[in-house]
Scaffold this motif. Structure first.
Motif, short mmCIF file in Angstrom:
data_model
loop_
_atom_site.label_atom_id
_atom_site.label_comp_id
_atom_site.label_asym_id
_atom_site.label_seq_id
_atom_site.Cartn_x
_atom_site.Cartn_y
_atom_site.Cartn_z
N CYS A 124 0.92 -1.23 -0.13
CA CYS A 124 0.01 -0.05 -0.22
C CYS A 124 0.87 1.23 0.01
CB CYS A 124 -0.86 -0.09 1.15
SG CYS A 124 -0.01 0.23 2.80
N TYR A 125 0.33 2.28 -0.24
CA TYR A 125 1.08 3.64 -0.18
C TYR A 125 0.17 4.54 0.03
CZ TYR A 125 3.09 7.88 -2.24
OH TYR A 125 3.41 9.05 -2.57
N SER A 126 0.71 5.59 0.70
CA SER A 126 0.05 6.91 1.05
C SER A 126 1.22 8.07 0.94
CB SER A 126 -0.63 6.73 2.69
OG SER A 126 -0.96 8.09 2.94
N GLY A 127 0.65 9.10 0.35
CA GLY A 127 1.41 10.33 0.03
C GLY A 127 0.85 11.53 1.04
N SER A 128 0.22 11.14 1.84
CA SER A 128 -0.29 12.19 2.76
C SER A 128 -0.36 11.66 4.62
CB SER A 128 -1.56 12.57 2.52
OG SER A 128 -2.62 11.65 2.38
N SER A 129 0.21 10.52 4.74
CA SER A 129 -0.13 10.09 6.02
C SER A 129 1.05 9.02 6.41
CB SER A 129 -1.41 9.31 6.28
OG SER A 129 -1.48 8.92 7.47
N HIS A 130 1.26 8.60 7.69
CA HIS A 130 2.41 7.78 7.87
C HIS A 130 1.64 6.43 8.16
CE1 HIS A 130 5.54 10.96 9.81
NE2 HIS A 130 5.81 10.57 8.49
N THR A 131 0.42 6.20 7.81
CA THR A 131 -0.24 4.95 7.62
C THR A 131 -0.84 4.83 6.37
OG1 THR A 131 -2.26 6.22 8.63
CG2 THR A 131 -0.45 5.24 10.47
N GLU A 144 14.26 -7.62 -6.03
CA GLU A 144 13.33 -7.22 -5.02
C GLU A 144 13.14 -8.37 -4.07
OE1 GLU A 144 10.93 -3.27 -7.31
OE2 GLU A 144 9.97 -5.43 -6.77
N ASP A 145 13.77 -8.78 -3.22
CA ASP A 145 13.56 -10.08 -2.38
C ASP A 145 13.23 -9.66 -1.06
OD1 ASP A 145 16.06 -8.89 -1.58
OD2 ASP A 145 16.99 -10.82 -1.94
N ARG A 146 12.76 -8.37 -0.63
CA ARG A 146 12.55 -8.25 0.68
C ARG A 146 11.10 -7.52 0.85
NH1 ARG A 146 16.34 -10.78 1.18
NH2 ARG A 146 18.21 -10.59 2.44
N CYS A 147 10.44 -7.46 1.77
CA CYS A 147 9.18 -6.75 1.99
C CYS A 147 9.42 -5.71 2.90
CB CYS A 147 8.05 -7.75 2.72
SG CYS A 147 7.37 -8.99 1.71
N ILE A 148 9.16 -4.44 2.74
CA ILE A 148 9.49 -3.29 3.55
C ILE A 148 8.15 -2.64 3.93
CG2 ILE A 148 11.79 -2.96 2.72
CD1 ILE A 148 9.01 -0.76 1.35
N GLN A 149 8.23 -1.98 5.07
CA GLN A 149 7.17 -0.89 5.54
C GLN A 149 8.04 0.05 6.21
OE1 GLN A 149 4.26 -2.68 8.26
NE2 GLN A 149 4.53 -4.76 7.36
N TYR A 150 7.80 1.19 5.74
CA TYR A 150 8.36 2.50 6.30
C TYR A 150 7.61 3.86 6.15
CZ TYR A 150 9.98 3.88 1.48
OH TYR A 150 9.76 4.30 0.16
N ASP A 151 7.68 4.58 7.04
CA ASP A 151 7.11 6.00 7.23
C ASP A 151 8.22 6.87 7.11
OD1 ASP A 151 4.89 4.26 7.77
OD2 ASP A 151 5.38 4.44 10.09
N VAL A 152 8.00 8.12 6.45
CA VAL A 152 9.15 9.17 5.95
C VAL A 152 8.43 10.42 6.08
CG1 VAL A 152 9.44 8.78 3.73
CG2 VAL A 152 11.17 9.69 4.94
N THR A 153 9.24 11.57 6.79
CA THR A 153 8.50 12.72 6.42
C THR A 153 9.41 13.42 5.57
OG1 THR A 153 7.75 12.84 8.73
CG2 THR A 153 8.23 14.92 7.87
N VAL A 154 9.19 14.06 4.66
CA VAL A 154 9.82 14.90 3.58
C VAL A 154 9.69 16.50 4.22
CG1 VAL A 154 10.22 15.69 1.17
CG2 VAL A 154 9.64 13.49 1.86
N THR A 155 10.85 17.05 4.54
CA THR A 155 10.82 18.36 5.31
C THR A 155 11.40 19.57 4.43
OG1 THR A 155 13.35 17.82 6.09
CG2 THR A 155 11.22 17.43 7.45
#
Length: 219
Positions: A124-131, A144-155
């Motif tokens: 899933c993807y969100s361009g406006s939230s950390h969830t 691509e042999d890994r599953c990732i989950q991350y939340d990032v803030t662009v400042t």
């Protein structure tokens, strides 16, 4: 005494202070190149780094490039990362050099691999939230042999932006905890998780389906 002073003066003249590397240091989140006045690097920073990132949002037809140039170290060098989160895809490439102001040339993104490697991740993807909610299985491609989950803030580049990404990624993105793609002070990684990609359990699925059919036939 005079001989001692003369010796100290000669020794001082022979000692040449070390000079550190200077590099371009700039960020442009909307284009594939930027320039700046050279900046003096810290003594521990031995390379000039350029990181180009391409993000594609298939839902809205958006294709965006961004560039980061900075002082860095060898561990930041020569990596290509790939991320696939369904509607959101990203590929980054880093290039390094170790002479003054050498990270000026424009660099180019290689073509993204499209052949499935047999693994998949929930995405899933969100361009406006950390969830964001996991909505679909995404087929991983290439390395691509890994599953990732991350939340990032662009400042940088305007108002603060929150992003959440779940999907497939290459191992080097996991090894750097996202730094390979989100490099520098313009990005603040809030959380980062990584696990091995999953293979579809086709055999188990067929066995379960066969058992279900037998139950229907003899019930």
């Amino acid at each position: 005494m005079r001989a001692v002073l003369t010796g100290l003066c000669i020794l001082s003249a022979l000692i040449v202070p070390g000079t550190s590397l200077s590099c371009q240091e700039c960020t442009d989140l909307q284009h594939n190149n930027c320039t700046s006045a050279p900046k003096q690097c810290q003594s521990s920073q031995t390379h000039c780094v350029s990181i180009l990132r391409q993000t594609v949002l298939s839902a809205g037809g958006s294709n965006m490039m961004s560039i980061i140039k900075s002082c860095g170290t060898k561990k930041d060098c020569d990596m290509t990362t790939s991320t696939n989160a369904g509607n959101f895809q990203m590929i980054t490439i880093s290039r390094c050099c170790n002479t003054d102001n050498c990270n000026t040339p424009q660099i180019n993104i290689p073509a993204k691999e499209i052949k499935s490697n047999g693994l998949y991740c929930m995405s899933c993807y969100s361009g406006s939230s950390h969830t964001c909610d996991k909505k679909e299985n995404t087929t991983c491609v290439g390395g691509e042999d890994r599953c990732i989950q991350y939340d990032v803030t662009v400042t940088a580049g305007g108002p603060e932006t929150k992003i959440a990404v779940h999907g497939c990624a290459t191992k080097n993105l996991c090894d750097t905890q996202g730094r390979a793609a989100y490099y520098g002070s313009s990005f603040e990684m809030k959380s980062f998780q990584c696990s091995s990609g999953t293979r579809p359990q086709l055999g188990l699925f067929l066995s379960a389906l066969t058992g279900l059919l037998f139950m229907k036939l003899f019930s």
